[in-house]
Design a protein around this motif. Structure first.
Motif, PDB file in Angstrom:
ATOM      1  N   TYR A 396     -16.419  21.775   5.337  1.00  0.00           N
ATOM      2  CA  TYR A 396     -16.314  23.215   5.525  1.00  0.00           C
ATOM      3  C   TYR A 396     -16.853  23.632   6.886  1.00  0.00           C
ATOM      4  CZ  TYR A 396     -15.500  23.139   0.492  1.00  0.00           C
ATOM      5  OH  TYR A 396     -14.986  22.874  -0.759  1.00  0.00           O
ATOM      6  N   PHE A 397     -17.826  22.907   7.391  1.00  0.00           N
ATOM      7  CA  PHE A 397     -18.320  23.131   8.742  1.00  0.00           C
ATOM      8  C   PHE A 397     -19.005  21.852   9.228  1.00  0.00           C
ATOM      9  CE2 PHE A 397     -21.624  24.438   5.794  1.00  0.00           C
ATOM     10  CZ  PHE A 397     -22.787  23.900   6.326  1.00  0.00           C
ATOM     11  N   LYS A 398     -19.113  21.723  10.540  1.00  0.00           N
ATOM     12  CA  LYS A 398     -19.715  20.543  11.143  1.00  0.00           C
ATOM     13  C   LYS A 398     -20.950  20.957  11.929  1.00  0.00           C
ATOM     14  CE  LYS A 398     -18.609  16.360  13.766  1.00  0.00           C
ATOM     15  NZ  LYS A 398     -17.532  15.618  14.491  1.00  0.00           N
ATOM     16  N   PHE A 399     -22.059  20.359  11.623  1.00  0.00           N
ATOM     17  CA  PHE A 399     -23.330  20.690  12.263  1.00  0.00           C
ATOM     18  C   PHE A 399     -23.394  20.150  13.689  1.00  0.00           C
ATOM     19  CE2 PHE A 399     -27.626  18.924  13.180  1.00  0.00           C
ATOM     20  CZ  PHE A 399     -28.280  20.118  13.413  1.00  0.00           C
ATOM     21  N   ARG A 400     -23.876  20.977  14.603  1.00  0.00           N
ATOM     22  CA  ARG A 400     -24.136  20.534  15.981  1.00  0.00           C
ATOM     23  C   ARG A 400     -25.636  20.486  16.264  1.00  0.00           C
ATOM     24  NH1 ARG A 400     -20.174  17.417  17.230  1.00  0.00           N
ATOM     25  NH2 ARG A 400     -18.155  18.449  17.457  1.00  0.00           N
ATOM     26  N   ASN A 401     -26.319  21.619  16.108  1.00  0.00           N
ATOM     27  CA  ASN A 401     -27.769  21.603  16.294  1.00  0.00           C
ATOM     28  C   ASN A 401     -28.383  22.886  15.746  1.00  0.00           C
ATOM     29  OD1 ASN A 401     -28.075  23.691  18.486  1.00  0.00           O
ATOM     30  ND2 ASN A 401     -26.766  22.240  19.593  1.00  0.00           N
ATOM     31  N   PHE A 402     -29.675  22.831  15.535  1.00  0.00           N
ATOM     32  CA  PHE A 402     -30.410  24.059  15.260  1.00  0.00           C
ATOM     33  C   PHE A 402     -31.721  24.009  16.018  1.00  0.00           C
ATOM     34  CE2 PHE A 402     -31.894  21.521  11.464  1.00  0.00           C
ATOM     35  CZ  PHE A 402     -33.250  21.515  11.727  1.00  0.00           C
ATOM     36  N   PHE A 403     -32.284  25.189  16.257  1.00  0.00           N
ATOM     37  CA  PHE A 403     -33.556  25.314  16.965  1.00  0.00           C
ATOM     38  C   PHE A 403     -34.348  26.405  16.273  1.00  0.00           C
ATOM     39  CE2 PHE A 403     -36.275  27.161  20.282  1.00  0.00           C
ATOM     40  CZ  PHE A 403     -36.915  26.023  20.761  1.00  0.00           C
TER      41      PHE A 403
END
Length: 533
Positions: A396-403
């Motif tokens: 459903y979605f693809k993770f790239r990054n979080f901060f």
């Protein structure tokens, strides 16, 4: 069938529990639900003691009940006054109720110490109080406060108090184990003594749970002739609580063969129990008999194997009799029977020799050794199951990054949390930021903001509960503050609730795993509903 009258005192005795507070509107909603359940009496409160209870009786007069009568609670009149001059006692006559329940002292210790009167004056106060109310009431119940302690200390005085109430017109003599310390044989002795001394009297029981025996004591009183039982839903009440009607009712109907609210109504017991917990803003007790989520939950593989053949092997009643359901849990204790049961439940039945079954067992045991807990986080397991069994990948979605950043700018200021998230949905990139009440809330809000444009239904998802536990003894445990943590997130929408899990040495990462699983599960369930599964 012998019929037992069910008298619910959740709205009065139940509200004396710690952390339980009900508004007038709450009490009216609960009363309506109890009437639907089929209880015979609902004790609305003490109209002379506080504004909330007085307002309840004003508002409840506008409602019509199908099964239940509303009872007003009060005391015998003040020894320093008389029935006409005691305003609290008089409030019973002006509250609009047709059923009155008044308590009086039946332990000489209380008469002489608490009321500072002699025993004869106490008996006369009981007699006059009941007689004064009798012309104005359809029914009067006399709650013999501390009866069992009083009976053991001075049986003649205790029984004389009951005689006075009975002779003055009380319809039921309710024997109260107010301190909750009596044992079942002592309850039997007291009930038998009353029925011998006053053979024409109807006897009731009101037990507290300080010795963990309130349900047992109530049932013992009924076995010896009581025809009226008082208690609260979920056992709410002061100190250790009151007798739990959620256990008393099915024991009466299914074990003792006595009618109370009837089998059809009893099938709604779990629903009503949980409804009242929600109104009271208290989490339902998982291990509560009959109505708890764990009441018919099976974890050990041997147990599950037997239950799949015949539920009577490890279940004392049919869960559906009380509106509950059988659950099979998953853990490193699980055998193939657990997984075969789940496969059927998920619509993908497996054969015992299916290699995917071995893969599921290996993956489950490995992940639980790392700290994951699937007996609780069934939504996370369902996602893992479909990845292995049906080869489904939740893209459903693809993770790239979080901060995520936490800051505290001034000594007395609240900490400040902000999160940024970057994900891809299809070929589109979303880069969003949000603040929140703590880092997990900020991360959740940022992810929600990124996804809601593509999946509007996520706006309906609510994070209902969040638990963190340090994992001592896990394979990857490094000890102390560097230990791995497990995060359980309970989410819900307008259809259902579900729980997901994450594990990491970093609490934010563990939370992220659980939140991502939660959103994936929501979207997966939507897909299943669209295709009718």
């Amino acid at each position: 069938m012998h019929r037992i009258a069910i008298y619910d005192t959740t709205l009065r005795d139940g509200t004396q529990a710690e952390e339980l507070n009900l508004t007038t509107k709450d009490k009216v909603r609960i009363a309506a639900k109890l009437d639907e359940l089929g209880v015979h009496y609902i004790e609305g409160g003490w109209p002379g003691s506080n504004p909330t209870d007085k307002q309840f009786f004003d508002e409840i007069a506008e409602h019509t009940f199908k099964n239940a009568s509303i009872a007003a609670f009060g005391s015998t009149f003040n020894p320093k006054a008389d029935p006409d001059s005691d305003p609290i006692f008089q409030s019973l006559l002006t509250c609009g109720a047709e059923v009155f329940t008044i308590f009086g002292k039946t332990w000489d210790l209380h008469a002489t110490l608490a009321l500072n009167i002699d025993t004869e004056r106490n008996i006369e106060i009981i007699r006059q109080s009941v007689a004064h109310l009798r012309p104005h009431a359809r029914e009067i119940f006399f709650d013999a406060e501390h009866f069992f302690d009083g009976f053991r200390a001075n049986p003649e005085f205790a029984l004389s108090c009951l005689e006075a109430a009975h002779e003055s017109g009380a319809d039921v003599l309710v024997l109260c184990d107010t301190n909750g310390g009596s044992l079942p044989y002592q309850i039997a002795e007291g009930v038998n003594a009353v029925r011998t001394r006053i053979p024409n009297a109807a006897v009731g029981i009101h037990a507290h749970n300080d010795g963990e025996l309130a349900v047992a004591n109530s049932l013992e009183a009924i076995r010896h002739g009581a025809v009226h039982v008082q208690g609260t839903m979920n056992g709410y009440g002061e100190r250790c609580g009151n007798a739990n009607l959620c256990s008393i009712i099915p024991n009466l109907e299914l074990k003792l063969g006595m009618e109370s609210i009837g089998a059809e109504n009893m099938s709604r017991l779990t629903e009503v129990s949980h409804y009242i917990s929600e109104i009271a803003n208290l989490r339902p007790f998982m291990r509560q008999p009959f109505v708890g989520a764990s009441a018919f939950a099976h974890k050990g593989g041997v147990h599950v194997s037997a239950v799949r053949k015949d539920s009577r092997t490890y279940e004392h009643i049919k869960p559906t009799d009380v509106g509950n359901m059988q659950r099979v849990l998953l853990s490193d204790l699980a055998g193939r029977s657990n997984l075969l049961h789940k496969a059927e439940q998920f619509g993908h039945p497996l054969e015992k020799g299916d290699p995917r079954l071995d893969q599921l067992v290996r993956e489950l045991k490995l992940r639980e050794s790392e700290g994951f807990e699937y007996s609780v986080a069934e939504a996370s397991f369902e996602l893992m199951f479909h990845k292995i069994v049906s080869g489904r990948h939740f893209n459903y979605f693809k993770f790239r990054n979080f901060f995520v950043v936490d800051a505290k700018r001034e000594e007395d200021a609240e900490p400040f949390s902000e999160a940024t998230v970057m994900v891809h949905v299809g070929d589109q990139e979303e880069h969003t930021a949000a603040t929140g009440m703590g880092p997990v809330n900020a991360l959740d809000r940022a992810l929600r903001k990124a996804l809601e444009r593509f999946y509007p239904s996520l706006a309906d998802v609510r994070l209902l509960d969040f638990k963190v536990r340090v994992l001592s003894g896990a394979v990857r445990d490094t000890g102390g503050t560097a230990s791995f943590v497990r995060v359980l997130v309970e989410s819900g929408d307008s259809h259902e609730r579900w729980t997901t899990v994450g594990v990491s040495h970093n609490i934010i990462e563990a939370s992220w795993q659980a939140v991502v699983d939660s959103y994936n599960y929501k979207l997966f369930r939507e897909d299943m509903r669209k295709i009718g599964k």
